[in-house]
Design an enzyme around this catalytic site. Structure first.
Site, PDB file in Angstrom:
ATOM      1  N   LYS A 114       0.822  -1.211   0.000  1.00 50.96           N
ATOM      2  CA  LYS A 114       0.000   0.000   0.000  1.00 50.96           C
ATOM      3  C   LYS A 114       0.866   1.276   0.000  1.00 50.96           C
ATOM      4  CE  LYS A 114      -3.938  -2.280   0.153  1.00 50.96           C
ATOM      5  NZ  LYS A 114      -3.675  -3.651   0.562  1.00 50.96           N
TER       6      LYS A 114
HETATM    7  C1  LIG Z   1      -9.767  -3.702  -0.871  1.00 53.12           C
HETATM    8  C2  LIG Z   1      -9.112  -4.318   0.329  1.00 53.12           C
HETATM    9  N1  LIG Z   1      -9.830  -4.435   1.455  1.00 53.12           N
HETATM   10  C3  LIG Z   1      -9.289  -4.980   2.567  1.00 53.12           C
HETATM   11  C4  LIG Z   1      -7.995  -5.439   2.591  1.00 53.12           C
HETATM   12  C5  LIG Z   1      -7.462  -6.073   3.826  1.00 53.12           C
HETATM   13  O1  LIG Z   1      -6.390  -5.368   4.365  1.00 53.12           O
HETATM   14  P1  LIG Z   1      -5.276  -6.120   5.255  1.00 53.12           P
HETATM   15  O2  LIG Z   1      -4.479  -6.980   4.350  1.00 53.12           O
HETATM   16  O3  LIG Z   1      -4.478  -4.975   5.818  1.00 53.12           O
HETATM   17  O4  LIG Z   1      -5.985  -6.889   6.306  1.00 53.12           O
HETATM   18  C6  LIG Z   1      -7.208  -5.328   1.438  1.00 53.12           C
HETATM   19  C7  LIG Z   1      -5.820  -5.811   1.458  1.00 53.12           C
HETATM   20  O5  LIG Z   1      -5.156  -6.028   0.518  1.00 53.12           O
HETATM   21  C8  LIG Z   1      -7.782  -4.762   0.275  1.00 53.12           C
HETATM   22  O6  LIG Z   1      -7.068  -4.645  -0.859  1.00 53.12           O
END
Ligand SMILES: Cc1ncc(COP(=O)(O)O)c(C=O)c1O
Length: 403
Positions: A202
């Protein structure tokens, strides 16, 4: 490497020399010496978790997106779960979301025992289509979760109007969109709650981590309690007030982000504008190179929107190519370009098919997009040669497979 391939160069997949010697990943973190020093300082301090860096990161983050409150979490998924809880989702409720996302967006609805209801996406942005969402509102709908796919904000105004009319909470999954703007407002300051992820691919990373931004103080308080077992105070508050007494007032989790991670987040936040700027620059170079390339459809950007470009997802115009998406994908990987596909529509995963009777054909726009999508490498640490290599490889392959 030249970005203009000679006609019908021998592809690496057919025994030619790859455009790159080593694989260029689709995403990668950048960690500076300042970031490392910030983390080391915390490791030498008294507080590894629930310490002063947590509030410092939250305040800096809230001010950077223009929200009153930011509450940190151990992941973007935990942030989504907390937002679903704070929205009051419970068994018997429904929440509407996009199938064109990572499963976590829909899973957070399930964690609360509610039912995820998908609605199809807009053909240009692949974001939740407000009219499709409206068509799926029932007496049980309590929340709506638009996703800012690839970093392009969802069509938030009509979604917020719909929410206002029907008394719904909007939880915007802005995991892709830190730094994006929608009609002169910063993402993170628009929806009732906005969630972010700090996974290494990110715009800003804390290793794992996430955040919810919001304006009402009571939502911020619920979010803080939920991430700390539902307890009304944290260890540092008790230490500074000299009290041992605490009460568990709701059923929460340990979803805390450590001071180690928050120190990294604070330091990374200093680079956010530069990182988003570099991503925008790379996206502009890709668009300039591919806009007129037969066989490639570049991502759309709506008027009044400044995407943050987490992903640069092209769509192949397969009618103009002799290759399938899978063949083009394999050919790009053979050139050492670390392409990816975002996303397999969530309703097509076995868990959702089996438990909710979703099937192929339910959301034709998302499914059709999925068949054509390829995400090209895009991260702020890419140098000019990396960008040129991607352009060279895509041009080489499209040229080779042109009808
Ligand atoms: C659109 C979206 N929502 C939620 C998440 C979940 O985030 P995390 O990996 O930090 O738990 C991601 C992670 O890649 C994502 O791309």
């Amino acid at each position: 490497m030249s970005a203009t391939p000679t006609s019908r160069e021998l592809l690496a997949i057919n025994g030619g020399t790859p455009v790159r010697k080593t694989l260029l990943p689709y995403g990668r973190q950048s960690v500076s010496e300042d970031d490392i020093q910030a983390v080391v300082q915390v490791l030498r301090s008294d507080w590894l978790t629930t310490g002063p860096k947590v509030g410092e990161f939250e305040e800096a983050f809230a001010s950077s997106v223009g929200a009153k409150y930011a509450v940190s979490f151990s992941s973007g998924t935990a942030a989504l779960h907390a937002a679903a809880f704070a929205a009051g989702l419970k068994p018997g409720d429904e929440a509407i979301t996009s199938p064109m996302t990572f499963a976590a967006t829909a899973n957070c609805i399930l964690y609360q025992g509610a039912r995820p209801v998908f609605a199809d996406v807009c053909r240009d942005t692949l974001n939740l289509d407000p009219e499709q969402a409206l068509a799926r509102v029932t007496a049980h709908t309590r929340a709506i979760l638009p996703v800012d796919y690839s970093g392009h904000p969802a069509d938030l105004d009509p979604i917020l109007r719909l929410a206002e009319d029907r008394g719904l909470t909007v939880i915007e999954d802005a995991s892709h969109a830190l730094g994006a703007e929608y009609k002169e407002r910063r993402v993170g300051s628009i929806s009732h709650m906005t969630t972010f992820s700090f996974h290494p691919v990110k715009h800003l990373t804390t290793g794992e981590g996430g955040m919810v931004t919001t304006n009402p103080p009571e939502l911020a308080e619920t979010l803080r309690r939920f991430r700390n077992h539902g307890i009304s105070s944290d260890a540092r508050q008790r230490q500074s007030s000299g009290q041992w007494f605490y009460e568990m007032v709701l059923l929460g989790f340990n979803y805390r982000l450590t001071d180690i991670a928050c120190a990294l987040g604070i330091s990374q936040l200093n680079q956010l504008d530069a990182n988003v700027g570099r991503r925008r620059q790379i996206a502009a170079e890709y668009t300039a190179a591919f806009r007129t390339l037969p066989g490639v459809i570049v991502p759309s950007v709506r008027e009044g929107v400044h995407p943050a470009w987490h992903l640069y997802a092209i769509r192949l115009d397969l009618a103009r190519l002799t290759a399938s998406r899978a063949e083009a994908f394999r050919a790009l990987r053979a050139e050492n370009i670390g392409v990816n596909v975002h996303y397999i529509p969530v309703h097509l995963h076995p868990y959702y098919r089996v438990n909710f009777d979703y099937k192929g054909g339910d959301f034709p726009v998302a499914e059709d997009a999925y068949e054509h999508l390829i995400s090209l490498p895009l991260f702020h640490g890419m140098n000019d040669e990396d960008v040129t290599d991607v352009i060279h490889a895509v041009t080489r392959i499209v040229d080779h497979f042109a009808k």
